[in-house]
Scaffold this motif. Structure first.
Motif, PDB file in Angstrom:
ATOM      1  N   GLN A  61       0.745  -1.449   0.016  1.00  0.00           N
ATOM      2  CA  GLN A  61       0.033  -0.068   0.007  1.00  0.00           C
ATOM      3  C   GLN A  61       0.949   1.322   0.031  1.00  0.00           C
ATOM      4  O   GLN A  61       1.700   1.325   0.676  1.00  0.00           O
ATOM      5  CB  GLN A  61      -0.774   0.063   1.178  1.00  0.00           C
ATOM      6  CG  GLN A  61      -1.783   1.390   1.237  1.00  0.00           C
ATOM      7  CD  GLN A  61      -2.685   1.112   2.597  1.00  0.00           C
ATOM      8  OE1 GLN A  61      -2.479   0.676   3.518  1.00  0.00           O
ATOM      9  NE2 GLN A  61      -3.794   1.931   2.515  1.00  0.00           N
ATOM     10  N   LEU A  66      -3.871   0.170  -2.992  1.00  0.00           N
ATOM     11  CA  LEU A  66      -3.601  -1.101  -2.855  1.00  0.00           C
ATOM     12  C   LEU A  66      -3.025  -1.964  -3.941  1.00  0.00           C
ATOM     13  O   LEU A  66      -3.761  -2.170  -4.887  1.00  0.00           O
ATOM     14  CB  LEU A  66      -4.674  -1.847  -2.144  1.00  0.00           C
ATOM     15  CG  LEU A  66      -4.312  -3.248  -1.675  1.00  0.00           C
ATOM     16  CD1 LEU A  66      -3.528  -3.215  -0.449  1.00  0.00           C
ATOM     17  CD2 LEU A  66      -5.749  -4.004  -1.535  1.00  0.00           C
ATOM     18  N   LEU A 106      -8.668  -0.507   4.365  1.00  0.00           N
ATOM     19  CA  LEU A 106      -8.408  -0.592   2.844  1.00  0.00           C
ATOM     20  C   LEU A 106     -10.030  -0.482   2.031  1.00  0.00           C
ATOM     21  O   LEU A 106      -9.734  -0.538   0.893  1.00  0.00           O
ATOM     22  CB  LEU A 106      -7.671  -1.935   2.562  1.00  0.00           C
ATOM     23  CG  LEU A 106      -6.492  -2.403   3.289  1.00  0.00           C
ATOM     24  CD1 LEU A 106      -6.088  -3.625   2.728  1.00  0.00           C
ATOM     25  CD2 LEU A 106      -5.401  -1.482   2.774  1.00  0.00           C
TER      26      LEU A 106
END
Length: 135
Positions: A61, A66, A106
């Motif tokens: 990341q 990501l 995320l």
């Protein structure tokens, strides 16, 4: 006269030795790739990350991105790119989306499929969004 073939246990031992060497080489390549990404400011979130949809070599990341990173050791960048089939890429994208959806930190991340290509005697090559055109 036919060539003498090694006994079955010997062939099996040779095959196991080749497999072990390949796994070790792959792990070394992943460590080199992780170090390369860290030097570029990425945070490594996982090595050989098993998901219900497939295994991810490296999960990294940086900011809101990501990166699902496939690591390939080949003689050229072209060979590394070609080594990952369309089906593998689709599976990796699904696995990355799954991880992003199931980890609170995320959830808003942009999932991207990158490649780190390693070749003997050359610096690692990081290809961002390596297969962007086949989504």
């Amino acid at each position: 006269m036919s060539a003498v073939r090694p006994a079955r246990p010997e062939r099996q031992a040779q095959r196991q030795a080749r497999g072990a060497a390949a796994r070790l080489s792959g792990r070394r390549a992943e460590v080199v790739a992780a170090l390369w990404l860290m030097a570029k400011g990425y945070r490594i979130l996982g090595f050989r990350l098993a998901t219900p949809l497939g295994e991810i070599d490296l999960l990294a990341q940086r900011g809101g991105v990501l990166a699902v990173v496939e690591v390939k050791s080949r003689t050229s960048l072209e060979a590394a790119l070609e080594a990952v089939t369309y089906e593998q890429r689709a599976r990796l994208r699904r696995a990355g989306a799954h991880v992003a959806a199931h980890r609170a930190g995320l959830r808003g991340a942009v999932v991207r499929l990158d490649l780190i290509a390693l070749a003997p005697g050359r610096r690692p090559r990081h290809v961002v969004n390596a297969w962007m055109g086949d989504q």
